[in-house]
Every structure is written in C-alpha cells, then in structure tokens.
Design an enzyme around this catalytic site. Structure first.
Site, PDB file in Angstrom:
ATOM      1  N   ASP A  61     -18.895 -28.345   6.370  1.00 29.43           N
ATOM      2  CA  ASP A  61     -18.753 -27.268   7.353  1.00 29.43           C
ATOM      3  C   ASP A  61     -19.067 -27.775   8.754  1.00 29.43           C
ATOM      4  O   ASP A  61     -18.455 -27.341   9.727  1.00 29.43           O
ATOM      5  CB  ASP A  61     -19.659 -26.075   7.013  1.00 29.43           C
ATOM      6  N   HIS A 100     -26.942 -13.637   9.035  1.00 29.93           N
ATOM      7  CA  HIS A 100     -25.878 -14.374   9.704  1.00 29.93           C
ATOM      8  C   HIS A 100     -25.041 -13.410  10.527  1.00 29.93           C
ATOM      9  O   HIS A 100     -24.852 -12.270  10.142  1.00 29.93           O
ATOM     10  CB  HIS A 100     -24.999 -15.052   8.661  1.00 29.93           C
ATOM     11  N   LYS A 141     -22.839 -22.106   3.572  1.00 27.33           N
ATOM     12  CA  LYS A 141     -24.143 -22.402   4.176  1.00 27.33           C
ATOM     13  C   LYS A 141     -25.230 -21.500   3.605  1.00 27.33           C
ATOM     14  O   LYS A 141     -26.351 -21.930   3.356  1.00 27.33           O
ATOM     15  CB  LYS A 141     -24.072 -22.221   5.694  1.00 27.33           C
ATOM     16  N   ARG A 172     -12.636 -26.722  14.353  1.00 27.27           N
ATOM     17  CA  ARG A 172     -12.059 -25.381  14.548  1.00 27.27           C
ATOM     18  C   ARG A 172     -12.335 -24.869  15.950  1.00 27.27           C
ATOM     19  O   ARG A 172     -11.496 -24.217  16.577  1.00 27.27           O
ATOM     20  CB  ARG A 172     -12.646 -24.403  13.523  1.00 27.27           C
ATOM     21  N   SER A 219     -16.962 -20.820   5.425  1.00 25.02           N
ATOM     22  CA  SER A 219     -17.954 -21.458   6.300  1.00 25.02           C
ATOM     23  C   SER A 219     -19.304 -20.762   6.162  1.00 25.02           C
ATOM     24  O   SER A 219     -20.344 -21.399   5.953  1.00 25.02           O
ATOM     25  CB  SER A 219     -17.439 -21.375   7.747  1.00 25.02           C
TER      26      SER A 219
END
Ligand code: URA
Length: 406
Positions: free
Chosen positions: A158, A79, A184, A165, A180
C-alpha cells in the site's frame, strides 16, 4: 503471464484473477513492473472498477505483502477516507487514551488535495512516525496511543501504490480505496474500527452512492477477517476545521483538546463516542459524555502531551509560517459557502501537499479560516489568513475563491 495483457484485460473491463493481481502488484513492489505500467493499470481500475471479489483478493495481496500485528489487549483504530482540514485523529486519540481505550493506527500521508495525519504529525519537530512493531506494542503499553506511517513491514504494497496513486489521478477509485484502507486496518491488529467516509467536493468520494458502496464493502471486508467495522458518512463540502495545513491543524487540535469549540469539535466527539461505545460496550450517548468529560477535566490534553513526547515530538518547536496574507471581504453579505475544494487546492499550491511523489512538504503553510458559512460580513472584514511560504509568493484571484458571499 505478462503485465501488458493484464493492463489490456482491465482496460477491456474484464475481471482479473488472484494470480494476475498478485503478478502485477507484487511485481511492482519487487521493482519488476515499471511505474508507468502500474500507473496504467491503476487508471484502468479507476475507470472500469473491480468487483467485490477482485477487491477482496487485492486486499489479501496487500495484507500478505507484510506482517500482521497482534496486541495483548484489544485495540481500536479509526480511519478517515480523507478530507480537507481533517484533524480528527489528533483529537480523538488522546480522548480515547485518557479513557483507557488504546488506539493503534497506521496513517497515511496526504493524498490529492486531502491532508494526511502523518504529514501533520511530522510538522512537530522530532516526532517519529517510523514505528517498528516493537514501538507499536511499547507505545500502546506506555500511553495507549501508537500512530505511525506505513512501514516496510506492514502492508508495504500500500505504501508504494498509495504514493503512485497520489500523483497519477487514481485516488478516487472505490475498490482501490477499500483495499488500501482495509489491508492496513487488518494488518495493524485492531479489533474495533470506525471508518469516517468523507463525502463531498473536498473529499475523494464525491457522491452519496459511492460513499454507501464503500461503506458496504468496508464492512463486508471487515467481516471476512472477523473485525468489527463501523462506518460514518460525513459531509466534506466544507473544510472540517478552521485550519488547513499541517502545523496549523496541529495547533487547532490542541485548542480543541484544551476545550475550545471549533468546527473540529463536533465530528471529533462523534467519532470518539462511537469508538468508546463499541470498545466499552456502552451506549453512544454514554460514550459522548465520557469524551466531553476528559476534554473538560484536562486529561485528554495530558494524554496528548504524553503521546507526543513518547514518539519524540517537541511541541515547543512547532512553527507556522511568519508570512501571512490577509484575505479580506470585498463585499457585504452573508457567507453561503466555504469551499473545501478551493481550500484543498490552495493548500497544495502553498506547499502543504504534494504535486509529485518526491515533493517536499512545507509544514508551516496553510489557511486559517476566520469566517464560517452563515456569517455576515462587511467590506474589509478578515475572511482568512493565508500562511504563505515567503513574501514573494503569488496568489491569483482563482486561488482565493474560497468564500461565496451573497
Ligand atoms: N485512505 C487510505 O488509506 N487509502 C485510500 O486510498 C484513501 C484514503
């Protein structure tokens, strides 16, 4: 319990309980809390923060809003906290797959000025980002890669909070970023996760202190769920690749996978090596050698083609805008900066990112940098090609302040 009391509590910088967080966030998911109330709470959190315990509780609420996946084999995940020209996922996934290191990943759309992997993949005609649980499992078995968008079964909370956001100035909150990301990652079943924390003017995280805090919290959240999380903190003052904009970034990822050395190569090899090493129990150096090998022998690119096909994409139909503005140097000197922030803002203005929740992305627009920091330039040299949506698109002097030449 009522939402106004909860907003006021956070506005006054008081800690929220699990029940209060659940009431507000699950209420928003159910449609009982309005956009403007959640925006207000998100802003109070962005300004006053959450403690680690509140962040852990919020992460749990996010995870419990949907399903959790479990794979037969161990899978990796990677990520990035979001950067400009950050196409690393598209390069590392095929590298890993070619080495039989499966990667299952739920990715996001663009957030603020930072691009999103899902938008990049959707620039490939036919590519399906809406994977079901079954698709995830089948794709992993078929090509070792499954990358999809946030679905309504996996962390649906999310999905809605992320979109809000993006358009309410609440993207840069460390606790919101931590919950967030980790919700995930944990829900999508990975055993090894590398999180590339981007830090600098073109990133959501601007300072080293914030990056260090986020790193510590991500690792701690992972530990509470028994997941091995490694973090990298990498500079994001300059764009990560020469291309900024969805289809343009896919083109650059292909070039890297075919062996061309671009800005994107170094960071991609670093992230790939870290994951290969963690997954196979090797040293980082051995992971690095393997990653280079599969680029050089063509197997990484083959894995890329197989993956894109598996998810329905047709690379032959990938298109960039035919309207190009050539940005040329008006002075002689040395390039001392290529601003990620300026590139990110311009790419959003061109239509590569969103200004409202429902904005439509133009996949073909963006920026292709032709010069790097340290390059010498003369008057008239091509600095960048700007792929604009049409011939009438107006670019101001401010929009074009990408390069500093001294
Ligand atoms: N990536 C995410 O998934 N969430 C954030 O909030 C920021 C980056």
């Amino acid at each position: 319990m009522n939402i106004i009391d909860i907003i006021n509590k956070k506005r006054l910088n008081q800690a929220l309980t699990y029940d209060e967080l659940s009431y507000a966030f699950n209420g928003y998911l159910k449609g009982d809390i309005e956009d403007y109330q959640m925006s207000s709470l998100l802003m109070a959190i962005t300004i006053n923060g959450l403690s680690f315990d509140e962040t852990y509780m919020l992460t749990k609420i996010f995870i419990l809003s949907g399903e959790r996946y479990h794979f037969d084999k161990k899978v990796c995940d990677k990520h990035s906290t979001g950067g400009v020209g950050d196409t690393v996922t598209l390069v590392i996934a095929p590298i890993l797959a070619a080495l039989d290191v499966p990667i299952a990943k739920m990715s996001g759309k663009g957030l603020g000025i930072t691009g999103g992997t899902i938008d990049k993949l959707e620039s490939i005609p036919g590519f399906n980002v809406n994977l079901t649980k079954k698709d995830y499992i089948n794709n992993i078995n078929k090509c070792n890669i499954a990358i999809g968008a946030q679905t309504s079964d996996l962390v649906p909370l999310d999905k809605v909070i992320y979109a809000l956001r993006d358009v309410t100035g609440t993207t840069e909150s460390i606790p919101l970023i931590a919950s967030s990301i980790m919700s995930k990652k944990i829900a999508s079943g990975a055993s090894f996760i590398v999180i590339d924390i981007k830090c600098g003017e073109g990133a959501l995280i601007k300072t080293k202190d914030d990056a260090n805090m986020l790193s510590e919290w991500l690792i701690k959240l992972g530990r509470r769920y028994g997941v091995n999380v490694k973090t990298l903190i990498t500079n994001m003052d300059e764009p990560l690749s020469n291309s900024i904009g969805n289809a343009l970034e896919v083109v650059e990822a292909i070039e890297v996978l075919k062996g061309k050395e671009t800005r994107l190569t170094k960071i991609s090899l670093e992230v790939a090596a870290t994951l290969i090493a963690a997954y196979k129990g090797l040293t980082y150096e051995s992971g690095y050698i393997l990653a280079k090998k599969v680029i050089n022998n063509g197997s990484a690119y083959k894995s890329f083609e197989k993956w894109i096909k598996t998810q329905g994409g047709d690379l032959s139909k990938l298109k960039v805008s035919k309207y190009i503005f050539h940005l040329k140097s008006n002075k002689e000197g040395i390039i001392t900066n290529v601003s990620a922030l300026a590139c990110g803002k311009l790419s959003v203005k061109l239509g590569a990112g969103r200004l409202t929740k429902n904005s439509k992305i133009d996949y073909g627009v963006g920026i292709k940098l032709n010069k790097n920091k340290g390059d010498k330039v003369k008057v008239g040299d091509l600095l960048a090609d700007i792929y604009v949506p049409n011939n009438d698109f107006e670019l101001s002097k401010e929009d074009l302040k990408i390069f500093t030449i001294e």
